[in-house]
Design an enzyme around this catalytic site. Structure first.
Site, PDB file in Angstrom:
ATOM      1  N   HIS A 168      26.545 -35.455  -1.130  1.00  0.00           N
ATOM      2  CA  HIS A 168      26.892 -34.069  -0.816  1.00  0.00           C
ATOM      3  C   HIS A 168      26.934 -33.267  -2.113  1.00  0.00           C
ATOM      4  CE1 HIS A 168      29.198 -34.685   3.257  1.00  0.00           C
ATOM      5  NE2 HIS A 168      27.976 -34.242   3.475  1.00  0.00           N
ATOM      6  N   CYS A 264      36.736 -32.909  -0.894  1.00  0.00           N
ATOM      7  CA  CYS A 264      36.408 -33.372   0.455  1.00  0.00           C
ATOM      8  C   CYS A 264      37.579 -33.173   1.424  1.00  0.00           C
ATOM      9  CB  CYS A 264      36.012 -34.845   0.419  1.00  0.00           C
ATOM     10  SG  CYS A 264      34.358 -35.142  -0.235  1.00  0.00           S
TER      11      CYS A 264
END
Length: 271
Positions: A168, A264
């Site tokens: 990511h 996250c």
């Protein structure tokens, strides 16, 4: 000029059901058990630190069948009060998107877009003053970039991720000052062309070394002054201080077993 923290509003989800029973990124190893009470304590420390720094933390209710909901950044992207929902690449996380949309509807958000293309929220979208930086290569579809640009009316810059450890964008790049287009990133996570784009757009960016990137040190959250980041990314502390930021080391070692850390666990509710 001295740095200033600006109050933020975050959405988080407690790791009440966090576990690693499958592997959808290189950090996940089902053979390594999660110490759930420790994960909860580490998460609470992050939540409480935000509140101590003057930020608002909203809470999403965890669901037993969705062990990765603690990684709340992936569930949507919010800019100017407009919500671009997520569409997850893996079936294991697919239902998280609906849980997030439900929370936004229940909490007064009206401009909510259910996407046609795969995007994993702030996992692959980073917001600066001038751009939305958008990762692609492992999770989010390149088609999601135009969808985001049309919905938010902001220029989207696509960046190709090439190292599976940095699956990511938020594992390889962090926005330090969204008012001043200031970022830090690890060049080795990106394709040569994307490195050139970043160097052109952000010539004064803080460049992270491999050891700090490998500690997930770029999975960080900044309020314009305080930078909350994994405590193992020690090589970033002095460079951040030299730029006027205050690094705030956090221990989220149990959550790292799922491939995530500070960012996250933190979705920003902008506007």
């Amino acid at each position: 000029m001295p740095r200033e923290a600006t109050p933020r509003r975050y959405l988080m989800c407690a790791p009440a059901h966090f576990r690693v029973t499958y592997s959808i990124n290189p950090w996940m190893d089902p053979s390594k058990p999660v110490d759930l009470p420790l994960a909860q304590t580490q998460w609470e420390d992050l939540r409480d630190r935000y509140r101590t720094l003057g930020h608002t933390v909203e809470l999403l209710t965890p669901r037993p069948e969705l062990p990765d909901m603690v990684f709340a950044a992936n569930g949507a992207t919010v800019i100017d009060g407009r919500v671009l929902g997520a569409r997850f690449a893996y079936q294991e996380r697919y239902e998280e998107a609906g849980a997030h949309r439900e929370w936004f509807r229940d909490n007064g958000f009206t401009a909510i877009h259910e996407p046609a293309h795969v995007n994993e929220g702030e996992g692959d979208f980073a917001v600066t003053a001038s751009y939305i930086l958008a990762g692609r290569g492992f999770r989010s579809s390149p088609l999601s970039h135009n969808e985001a640009q049309e919905f938010f009316g902001r220029p989207v810059v696509g960046l190709d991720l090439v190292d599976p450890r940095y699956y990511h964008l938020d594992t390889a790049l962090s926005v330090l000052d969204d008012a001043g287009d200031e970022i830090m990133y690890y060049p080795g996570a990106f394709s040569p062309g994307s490195r050139s784009v970043l160097a052109r757009l952000f010539p004064d960016a803080l460049i992270a070394e491999e050891a700090d990137a490998a500690a997930l040190g770029l999975n960080a959250v900044s309020d314009g002054l305080h930078v909350l980041l994994p405590q193992a990314a020690t090589g970033l502390f002095d460079p951040l201080r030299a730029r006027g930021f205050e690094p705030v080391p956090m221990d989220l070692g149990e959550l790292l077993k799922g491939g995530g850390s500070v960012k996250c666990c933190t979705q920003e509710l902008r506007g």
